[in-house]
Design a protein around this motif. Structure first.
Motif, PDB file in Angstrom:
ATOM      1  N   UNK A 210       0.822  -1.243  -0.029  1.00  0.00           N
ATOM      2  CA  UNK A 210      -0.047   0.122  -0.064  1.00  0.00           C
ATOM      3  C   UNK A 210       0.916   1.488  -0.109  1.00  0.00           C
ATOM      4  N   UNK A 211       2.076   1.012  -0.087  1.00  0.00           N
ATOM      5  CA  UNK A 211       3.212   2.285   0.122  1.00  0.00           C
ATOM      6  C   UNK A 211       3.316   2.834  -1.374  1.00  0.00           C
ATOM      7  N   UNK A 212       3.131   4.316  -1.362  1.00  0.00           N
ATOM      8  CA  UNK A 212       3.351   5.105  -2.511  1.00  0.00           C
ATOM      9  C   UNK A 212       2.461   4.364  -3.756  1.00  0.00           C
ATOM     10  N   UNK A 213       1.315   4.117  -3.526  1.00  0.00           N
ATOM     11  CA  UNK A 213       0.222   3.778  -4.523  1.00  0.00           C
ATOM     12  C   UNK A 213      -0.358   5.051  -5.301  1.00  0.00           C
ATOM     13  N   UNK A 214      -0.646   4.982  -6.491  1.00  0.00           N
ATOM     14  CA  UNK A 214      -1.245   6.100  -6.935  1.00  0.00           C
ATOM     15  C   UNK A 214      -2.795   6.350  -6.769  1.00  0.00           C
ATOM     16  N   UNK A 215      -3.197   5.060  -6.098  1.00  0.00           N
ATOM     17  CA  UNK A 215      -4.719   5.040  -5.780  1.00  0.00           C
ATOM     18  C   UNK A 215      -4.711   5.005  -4.171  1.00  0.00           C
ATOM     19  N   UNK A 216      -3.978   5.478  -3.482  1.00  0.00           N
ATOM     20  CA  UNK A 216      -3.772   5.258  -1.976  1.00  0.00           C
ATOM     21  C   UNK A 216      -5.077   5.734  -1.346  1.00  0.00           C
ATOM     22  N   UNK A 217      -5.885   6.594  -2.072  1.00  0.00           N
ATOM     23  CA  UNK A 217      -7.080   7.159  -1.152  1.00  0.00           C
ATOM     24  C   UNK A 217      -8.067   6.178  -0.920  1.00  0.00           C
ATOM     25  N   UNK A 218      -7.735   5.016  -1.838  1.00  0.00           N
ATOM     26  CA  UNK A 218      -9.006   3.903  -1.570  1.00  0.00           C
ATOM     27  C   UNK A 218      -8.569   3.060  -0.287  1.00  0.00           C
ATOM     28  N   UNK A 219      -7.758   3.348   0.218  1.00  0.00           N
ATOM     29  CA  UNK A 219      -7.289   2.499   1.417  1.00  0.00           C
ATOM     30  C   UNK A 219      -7.765   3.099   2.633  1.00  0.00           C
ATOM     31  N   UNK A 246       3.748   0.867  11.978  1.00  0.00           N
ATOM     32  CA  UNK A 246       3.623   0.999  10.630  1.00  0.00           C
ATOM     33  C   UNK A 246       4.816   1.866   9.823  1.00  0.00           C
ATOM     34  N   UNK A 247       5.061   3.037  10.748  1.00  0.00           N
ATOM     35  CA  UNK A 247       6.221   3.910  10.159  1.00  0.00           C
ATOM     36  C   UNK A 247       7.450   3.340  10.020  1.00  0.00           C
ATOM     37  N   UNK A 248       7.595   2.425  10.896  1.00  0.00           N
ATOM     38  CA  UNK A 248       9.112   1.445  10.730  1.00  0.00           C
ATOM     39  C   UNK A 248       9.160   0.656   9.643  1.00  0.00           C
ATOM     40  N   UNK A 249       7.952   0.473   9.049  1.00  0.00           N
ATOM     41  CA  UNK A 249       7.768  -0.441   7.751  1.00  0.00           C
ATOM     42  C   UNK A 249       7.644   0.377   6.654  1.00  0.00           C
ATOM     43  N   UNK A 250       7.688   1.749   6.730  1.00  0.00           N
ATOM     44  CA  UNK A 250       7.649   2.601   5.535  1.00  0.00           C
ATOM     45  C   UNK A 250       6.385   3.098   5.233  1.00  0.00           C
ATOM     46  N   UNK A 251       5.161   2.901   6.149  1.00  0.00           N
ATOM     47  CA  UNK A 251       3.909   3.316   5.819  1.00  0.00           C
ATOM     48  C   UNK A 251       3.496   4.320   6.730  1.00  0.00           C
TER      49      UNK A 251
END
Length: 476
Positions: A210-219, A246-251
């Motif tokens: 789910x990181x850096x997706x173009x459609x992140x608004x759907x999460x 979650x930030x530790x994993x880049x999200x």
């Protein structure tokens, strides 16, 4: 009638009552199919309309015991999914509406063979990940029917408890597929387990996708069962702990919805804390439910966007690449044919002049016949060699450009005598290009019509279904 045509016709029947606007969109996909079939870019039994589910799709993912099933049961108003603190289901469950009040459970093969559902031919993808596992599709998927009004016009997918899943590779492949095609993805976390060690590798994979997706608004990220944790720590501390994990994993999650089941009686010593948690739960549940109910609108826009992108990919990316490869094959074959012809004619003339055999009509006729036979044989050889070269080049470009159309199959079909003689692809001309341009224009008009229908900026009375159908006929 081809399977793709039957699919589109069935699709039109289902859409006629639910969304008249999308009926015309389905017909436009069929026009694209006709062009693709003619050029060999699409298999005769395939349809570009199958690349996206036509019913709004809501996926609910997360660890077991995160309260996914309880959330679904409450939203649907029925206890259709089993609940428990341990993993109670090891399959992905697709929920769809049925007027029959009796809940029915169908095997995974019902989803695998029906192109109307989101798991059409998923067994092939499972086989790619784990050879032979595609035959065990019933071990991964199931379909349940429910007559809840909240399920009308949409499809739910409930994931199994990931921690309990022993067939991890196939689960990851299915999860990735779900995320790609969903209109709304609810990711549930058990608020009672914010420590990094509580996140197993499958959930880590889910987070990373789910990181850096173009459609992140759907999460939508949901901290469920917050009532248990908030008795010991403040709500802000619980949310902060999860945000840090979650930030530790880049999200980086900017907003968590914090809920717990409305069916659970909150036992809190402090009445203020109880009211505060219930108020926040009710507010967040209302926002989540609102987004779930409005997912149909988003799906309509996604389908129209897919129509536009598919048309542009065919017209502006796939066909130009195919044309370039076909011209390259033709030009190189002609060059070698010309060189060989010149060499053979020169050699024949030299032999004739030095020996005088060219003065013999019989020998001349035999020499010309031999020349054509040799030319034909070597033409086939040259043609085959350059076909192999350009087929490999097209396969590489298709992977690099991530094209959905099969350039190699199209090349095999179009690299024929018509292309070699005329330099033009049979089935592709200005008329067909204009046909695709018209599809793009219609897509823009349909989006404008959808904007008018959903936003009503003019303030006029919304059109009745019969009027919408009339408008669609005029657009067509």
């Amino acid at each position: 009638m081809q399977a793709s045509e039957i699919y589109v016709q069935n699709l039109e029947k289902h859409l006629a009552e639910e969304n008249p606007l999308l009926v015309d969109v389905a017909k436009n996909f069929q026009e694209i199919d006709n062009v693709g079939h003619e050029l060999g870019l699409i298999h005769p039994d395939q349809s570009t309309a199958r690349q996206i589910p036509w019913w709004p799709l809501i996926s609910i993912l997360g660890l077991f015991s995160a309260g996914k099933s309880s959330f679904i049961n409450h939203f649907l108003g029925q206890k259709i999914q089993r609940t428990g603190v341990q993993a109670v289901d090891d399959k992905f469950t697709v929920l769809c509406y049925s007027p029959d009040p009796e809940v029915k459970t169908l095997p995974g093969v019902a989803l695998d063979v029906d192109p109307r559902f989101p798991f059409y031919q998923i067994s092939r993808e499972i086989d790619e990940e784990m050879e032979g596992e595609g035959k065990r599709i019933n071990a991964y998927l199931q379909l349940k029917t429910c007559n809840s009004e909240n399920l009308k016009g949409k499809i739910f997918i409930d994931s199994p408890g990931f921690d309990a899943d022993a067939q991890r590779s196939a689960t990851l492949r299915i999860t990735k597929h779900i995320i790609e095609i969903s209109d709304l993805v609810l990711i549930f976390f058990d608020a009672r387990r914010p420590e990094p060690g509580a996140m197993r590798d499958t959930l880590e994979y889910l987070v990373k996708t789910t990181i850096d997706r173009y459609d992140s608004e759907k999460f939508i990220y949901v901290l469920n069962q917050i009532d248990v944790t908030a008795r010991e720590d403040s709500l802000e501390e619980v949310v902060a702990a999860w945000r840090s994990a979650l930030a530790e994993r880049g999200l980086n999650v900017t907003h968590f919805y914090t809920i717990f089941s409305p069916d659970v009686e909150l036992n809190a010593e402090d009445d203020y804390i109880k009211k505060r948690l219930e108020a926040r739960r009710d507010r967040d549940l209302k926002e989540i439910h609102q987004r779930m109910r409005h997912v149909e609108v988003k799906r309509a826009y996604r389908i129209l966007n897919t129509l536009e992108l598919t048309t542009k990919e065919l017209m502006d990316r796939s066909i130009p690449v195919l044309e370039k490869a076909l011209r390259g094959w033709r030009n190189w074959t002609l060059r070698f044919d010309t060189l060989l012809f010149a060499a053979l004619v020169g050699a024949g003339a030299f032999v004739g002049l030095t020996t005088g055999m060219w003065l013999n009509p019989m020998i001349d006729a035999m020499a010309v016949a031999a020349l054509f036979i040799v030319m034909f044989i070597f033409h086939l050889i040259f043609s085959s060699i350059f076909k192999v070269i350009y087929r490999r080049s097209l396969a590489k470009k298709q992977r690099q450009m991530k094209l959905r159309f099969n350039l190699v199959k199209a090349f095999d079909k179009c690299a024929n005598w018509h292309m070699f003689a005329t330099g033009r692809i049979k089935g592709w001309n200005e008329k067909v290009r204009q046909q695709l341009e018209n599809i793009l224009n219609r897509a823009d008009i349909l989006i404008q019509r959808l904007n008018d229908e959903m936003t009503n900026p003019s303030g006029e009375v919304p059109k009745k279904p019969e009027e919408v159908k009339k408008v669609m006929a005029e657009v067509s």
